[in-house]
Design a protein around this motif. Structure first.
Motif, PDB file in Angstrom:
ATOM      1  N   PRO A 148       0.842  -1.575   0.025  1.00 29.05           N
ATOM      2  CA  PRO A 148       0.043  -0.220  -0.282  1.00 29.05           C
ATOM      3  C   PRO A 148       0.514   0.906   0.005  1.00 29.05           C
ATOM      4  CG  PRO A 148      -0.897  -1.920   1.367  1.00 29.05           C
ATOM      5  CD  PRO A 148       0.394  -2.096   1.555  1.00 29.05           C
ATOM      6  N   GLN A 149       2.233   1.482   0.669  1.00 28.15           N
ATOM      7  CA  GLN A 149       2.913   2.605   0.707  1.00 28.15           C
ATOM      8  C   GLN A 149       3.686   2.241  -0.583  1.00 28.15           C
ATOM      9  OE1 GLN A 149       2.107   3.884   3.289  1.00 28.15           O
ATOM     10  NE2 GLN A 149       1.295   2.460   4.125  1.00 28.15           N
ATOM     11  N   LEU A 150       3.748   1.276  -1.544  1.00 29.49           N
ATOM     12  CA  LEU A 150       4.359   2.007  -3.135  1.00 29.49           C
ATOM     13  C   LEU A 150       3.204   2.069  -3.544  1.00 29.49           C
ATOM     14  CD1 LEU A 150       6.476  -1.831  -3.304  1.00 29.49           C
ATOM     15  CD2 LEU A 150       7.057   0.737  -2.608  1.00 29.49           C
ATOM     16  N   GLU A 151       2.789   2.148  -3.687  1.00 28.11           N
ATOM     17  CA  GLU A 151       1.029   2.534  -3.742  1.00 28.11           C
ATOM     18  C   GLU A 151       1.055   3.828  -3.948  1.00 28.11           C
ATOM     19  OE1 GLU A 151      -1.789  -1.551  -4.262  1.00 28.11           O
ATOM     20  OE2 GLU A 151      -2.217   0.337  -3.465  1.00 28.11           O
ATOM     21  N   LYS A 152       0.684   4.633  -3.213  1.00 24.93           N
ATOM     22  CA  LYS A 152       1.037   6.078  -2.505  1.00 24.93           C
ATOM     23  C   LYS A 152       2.375   6.346  -3.172  1.00 24.93           C
ATOM     24  CE  LYS A 152      -2.388   5.368   1.285  1.00 24.93           C
ATOM     25  NZ  LYS A 152      -2.175   5.292   2.742  1.00 24.93           N
ATOM     26  N   VAL A 153       3.545   5.914  -3.461  1.00 23.92           N
ATOM     27  CA  VAL A 153       4.410   6.422  -3.843  1.00 23.92           C
ATOM     28  C   VAL A 153       4.482   6.412  -4.720  1.00 23.92           C
ATOM     29  CG1 VAL A 153       7.131   6.976  -3.561  1.00 23.92           C
ATOM     30  CG2 VAL A 153       5.900   6.129  -1.385  1.00 23.92           C
ATOM     31  N   ILE A 180      17.282   3.257  -5.862  1.00 24.79           N
ATOM     32  CA  ILE A 180      16.126   4.458  -6.893  1.00 24.79           C
ATOM     33  C   ILE A 180      15.618   5.222  -6.269  1.00 24.79           C
ATOM     34  CG2 ILE A 180      15.740   4.572  -9.214  1.00 24.79           C
ATOM     35  CD1 ILE A 180      18.576   3.345  -9.411  1.00 24.79           C
ATOM     36  N   PRO A 181      15.694   6.755  -6.631  1.00 26.77           N
ATOM     37  CA  PRO A 181      14.716   7.642  -5.887  1.00 26.77           C
ATOM     38  C   PRO A 181      13.633   7.660  -6.793  1.00 26.77           C
ATOM     39  CG  PRO A 181      16.842   8.704  -6.646  1.00 26.77           C
ATOM     40  CD  PRO A 181      16.870   7.560  -7.383  1.00 26.77           C
ATOM     41  N   SER A 182      12.314   7.134  -5.678  1.00 26.67           N
ATOM     42  CA  SER A 182      10.976   6.498  -6.521  1.00 26.67           C
ATOM     43  C   SER A 182      11.095   7.584  -6.869  1.00 26.67           C
ATOM     44  CB  SER A 182      10.060   7.294  -4.802  1.00 26.67           C
ATOM     45  OG  SER A 182      10.431   7.995  -4.369  1.00 26.67           O
ATOM     46  N   ASP A 183      10.782   9.361  -7.463  1.00 22.15           N
ATOM     47  CA  ASP A 183      10.174  10.061  -8.283  1.00 22.15           C
ATOM     48  C   ASP A 183      10.852   9.644  -9.934  1.00 22.15           C
ATOM     49  OD1 ASP A 183      10.513  12.076  -6.202  1.00 22.15           O
ATOM     50  OD2 ASP A 183      11.478  12.606  -6.146  1.00 22.15           O
ATOM     51  N   LEU A 184      11.744   8.277  -9.925  1.00 18.83           N
ATOM     52  CA  LEU A 184      11.875   8.084 -11.442  1.00 18.83           C
ATOM     53  C   LEU A 184      11.501   7.008 -11.434  1.00 18.83           C
ATOM     54  CD1 LEU A 184      16.152   8.049 -11.017  1.00 18.83           C
ATOM     55  CD2 LEU A 184      14.550   9.929 -12.041  1.00 18.83           C
ATOM     56  N   LEU A 185      10.239   5.934 -10.820  1.00 16.37           N
ATOM     57  CA  LEU A 185       9.744   5.550 -10.852  1.00 16.37           C
ATOM     58  C   LEU A 185       8.707   5.760 -10.918  1.00 16.37           C
ATOM     59  CD1 LEU A 185      11.792   2.581  -9.160  1.00 16.37           C
ATOM     60  CD2 LEU A 185      11.671   3.266 -11.611  1.00 16.37           C
ATOM     61  N   SER A 186       7.598   7.067 -10.374  1.00 12.80           N
ATOM     62  CA  SER A 186       6.455   7.442 -10.108  1.00 12.80           C
ATOM     63  C   SER A 186       5.836   7.611 -11.252  1.00 12.80           C
ATOM     64  CB  SER A 186       6.161   8.235  -9.265  1.00 12.80           C
ATOM     65  OG  SER A 186       6.900   9.395  -8.788  1.00 12.80           O
ATOM     66  N   PHE A 187       4.416   7.560 -11.069  1.00 22.37           N
ATOM     67  CA  PHE A 187       3.779   8.216 -12.576  1.00 22.37           C
ATOM     68  C   PHE A 187       3.432  10.408 -12.123  1.00 22.37           C
ATOM     69  CE2 PHE A 187      -1.130   9.261 -13.879  1.00 22.37           C
ATOM     70  CZ  PHE A 187      -0.186   9.279 -15.503  1.00 22.37           C
ATOM     71  N   ASP A 188       3.286  10.468 -13.211  1.00 23.86           N
ATOM     72  CA  ASP A 188       3.835  11.825 -13.629  1.00 23.86           C
ATOM     73  C   ASP A 188       2.381  12.148 -13.525  1.00 23.86           C
ATOM     74  OD1 ASP A 188       4.502  14.842 -13.567  1.00 23.86           O
ATOM     75  OD2 ASP A 188       5.889  14.599 -15.126  1.00 23.86           O
ATOM     76  N   ALA A 189       1.793  12.906 -13.377  1.00 24.68           N
ATOM     77  CA  ALA A 189       0.461  13.267 -13.525  1.00 24.68           C
ATOM     78  C   ALA A 189       0.358  14.319 -13.936  1.00 24.68           C
ATOM     79  CB  ALA A 189      -0.446  12.832 -12.690  1.00 24.68           C
ATOM     80  N   GLU A 190       1.563  15.079 -14.551  1.00 26.32           N
ATOM     81  CA  GLU A 190       1.366  16.696 -14.747  1.00 26.32           C
ATOM     82  C   GLU A 190       0.810  16.475 -16.176  1.00 26.32           C
ATOM     83  OE1 GLU A 190       5.281  18.440 -14.090  1.00 26.32           O
ATOM     84  OE2 GLU A 190       5.313  18.232 -12.045  1.00 26.32           O
ATOM     85  N   GLY A 191      -0.391  17.185 -16.714  1.00 23.04           N
ATOM     86  CA  GLY A 191      -0.379  17.669 -17.761  1.00 23.04           C
ATOM     87  C   GLY A 191      -1.974  16.449 -18.493  1.00 23.04           C
ATOM     88  N   ALA A 201      -4.458   1.345 -15.291  1.00 26.95           N
ATOM     89  CA  ALA A 201      -4.586   0.916 -16.049  1.00 26.95           C
ATOM     90  C   ALA A 201      -3.551   2.003 -16.922  1.00 26.95           C
ATOM     91  CB  ALA A 201      -5.214  -0.388 -17.566  1.00 26.95           C
ATOM     92  N   GLU A 202      -3.705   2.808 -17.043  1.00 23.77           N
ATOM     93  CA  GLU A 202      -2.493   3.272 -17.474  1.00 23.77           C
ATOM     94  C   GLU A 202      -1.612   4.353 -17.085  1.00 23.77           C
ATOM     95  OE1 GLU A 202      -5.712   5.723 -20.856  1.00 23.77           O
ATOM     96  OE2 GLU A 202      -4.867   7.023 -19.334  1.00 23.77           O
ATOM     97  N   ARG A 203      -1.982   4.348 -15.980  1.00 19.20           N
ATOM     98  CA  ARG A 203      -0.692   4.634 -14.458  1.00 19.20           C
ATOM     99  C   ARG A 203      -0.194   3.539 -14.178  1.00 19.20           C
ATOM    100  NH1 ARG A 203      -2.006   8.723 -10.563  1.00 19.20           N
ATOM    101  NH2 ARG A 203      -3.666   9.969 -11.772  1.00 19.20           N
ATOM    102  N   LEU A 204      -0.759   2.452 -14.505  1.00 20.80           N
ATOM    103  CA  LEU A 204       0.743   0.932 -13.719  1.00 20.80           C
ATOM    104  C   LEU A 204       1.108   1.262 -15.399  1.00 20.80           C
ATOM    105  CD1 LEU A 204       0.333  -1.070 -12.570  1.00 20.80           C
ATOM    106  CD2 LEU A 204      -1.100  -2.190 -13.122  1.00 20.80           C
ATOM    107  N   GLU A 205       0.757   0.986 -16.478  1.00 18.20           N
ATOM    108  CA  GLU A 205       1.573   0.714 -17.553  1.00 18.20           C
ATOM    109  C   GLU A 205       3.478   1.639 -17.452  1.00 18.20           C
ATOM    110  OE1 GLU A 205       1.778  -1.334 -19.661  1.00 18.20           O
ATOM    111  OE2 GLU A 205       0.615  -2.766 -18.559  1.00 18.20           O
ATOM    112  N   ALA A 206       2.595   3.268 -16.911  1.00 19.47           N
ATOM    113  CA  ALA A 206       3.644   4.099 -16.987  1.00 19.47           C
ATOM    114  C   ALA A 206       4.959   3.442 -15.737  1.00 19.47           C
ATOM    115  CB  ALA A 206       2.842   5.416 -16.910  1.00 19.47           C
ATOM    116  N   VAL A 207       4.511   3.300 -14.908  1.00 18.75           N
ATOM    117  CA  VAL A 207       5.309   2.664 -13.917  1.00 18.75           C
ATOM    118  C   VAL A 207       6.566   1.607 -14.684  1.00 18.75           C
ATOM    119  CG1 VAL A 207       5.658   2.133 -11.298  1.00 18.75           C
ATOM    120  CG2 VAL A 207       3.724   3.430 -12.153  1.00 18.75           C
ATOM    121  N   LYS A 208       5.930   0.835 -15.231  1.00 17.06           N
ATOM    122  CA  LYS A 208       5.926  -0.074 -15.571  1.00 17.06           C
ATOM    123  C   LYS A 208       6.819  -0.233 -16.795  1.00 17.06           C
ATOM    124  CE  LYS A 208       2.324  -4.188 -15.246  1.00 17.06           C
ATOM    125  NZ  LYS A 208       1.524  -4.641 -15.957  1.00 17.06           N
TER     126      LYS A 208
END
Length: 295
Positions: A148-153, A180-191, A201-208
């Motif tokens: 659950p903490q990974l999902e929030k990060v 590895i910092p979490s900022d390099l792997l997290s989903f960026d919702a800007e724009g 699903a799109e957020r998960l594919e972006a993280v993958k």
């Protein structure tokens, strides 16, 4: 005595908090973590006969396959503050055993009888020391589920990593092994707010995609490091590909130098005119003159 008693579970008295309030613990002087969740208060009555050693207790933490959690042990400083002393990650059928070092605190009647013969100053000191002991005797264990903490990060919806076992293992390896910092792997919702946002699903594919790119970069760095080590080995061994390559090259050069010296030495013995600086004259008597032919 230890062989007579086998390790077994202890029975505790449990009280569950109906409306637990938020508590917090500090990671550093400027960072504090707040947590809630279920809260349990355990009580254990330990007794022993005179002449027997006290019972040794061990805290055991186990994790199932493909599950992970963060276990923190420490003390409850106040109703809202938890002070962790140690922490570890337990995952994939790990089992952690932590021996608990316990000390007995006398009852109020025993303490009163023990300090009755002391002076007033010594009694005040003993009471202050006992108060300090009593305020830090509540042992606490905090269990934090990692998924659950990974999902929030990573800015993912809830329960997105429940069935993503391989992705969760890759994320744990990148975070714990390669830092590895979490900022390099997290989903960026800007724009994406202007188009209604992204689905789960799109957020998960972006993280993958971020995880694959990071793994490719790590593999490329490993290959470059291996190639650099191979070049260093080739330089040390003289390009022969073995441990004796450099030694063989040095011995070959020594043989060539000895051969050149023997040739020049022979030229000096035969009586030929040596070139300047080619060889040194021999020490000892000069060679006899050659016989002349009869007239």
């Amino acid at each position: 005595e230890g062989a007579m008693f086998k390790s077994s579970l202890i029975s505790t008295m449990v009280a569950r908090g109906t409306q637990p309030h938020t508590m917090q613990f500090s990671l550093s002087a400027s960072t504090k973590i707040s947590f809630g969740g279920e809260r349990f208060l355990h009580g254990f009555l330990s007794h022993r006969f005179s002449g027997r050693s006290p019972q040794s207790l061990t805290l055991i933490s186990r994790a199932r396959q493909f599950s992970s959690m963060l276990v923190l042990v420490g003390r409850i400083a106040s109703a809202h503050v938890f002070e962790p002393k140690h922490a570890c990650i337990v995952q994939n059928k790990d089992e952690v055993k932590i021996p608990l070092s316990l000390s007995m605190i006398p009852t109020p009647k025993e303490f009163k009888d023990a300090i009755s013969s002391l002076s007033p100053e010594q009694q005040r000191f003993a009471k202050a020391f006992r108060a300090m002991q009593l305020e830090s005797t509540l042992f606490g264990v905090l269990v934090i589920q990692i998924k659950p903490q990974l999902e929030k990060v990573l800015n993912l919806p809830e329960n997105s990593l429940t069935k993503e076992i391989k992705l969760t293992q890759d994320l744990m390896q990148l975070f714990t092994k390669y830092q590895i910092p979490s900022d390099l792997l997290s989903f960026d919702a800007e724009g994406l707010e202007l188009v209604g946002g992204a689905s789960g699903a799109e957020r998960l594919e972006a993280v993958k995609g971020h995880v694959r790119a990071m793994q490719e970069m790590i593999e490329e760095a490993k290959r470059e490091e291996i190639e650099e080590r191979e070049r260093q080995l080739a330089y040390v061994t003289g390009g022969k590909g073995g441990k004796g390559g450099k030694k063989w090259a040095v011995e070959e050069e020594d043989e060539e130098e000895d051969m050149d010296f023997d040739l020049f030495d022979g030229a000096c013995v035969s009586g030929a005119a040596p070139a300047p600086g080619s060889c040194a004259p021999r020490s000892g008597p000069p060679p006899p003159p050659a016989p002349r032919a009869p007239m």
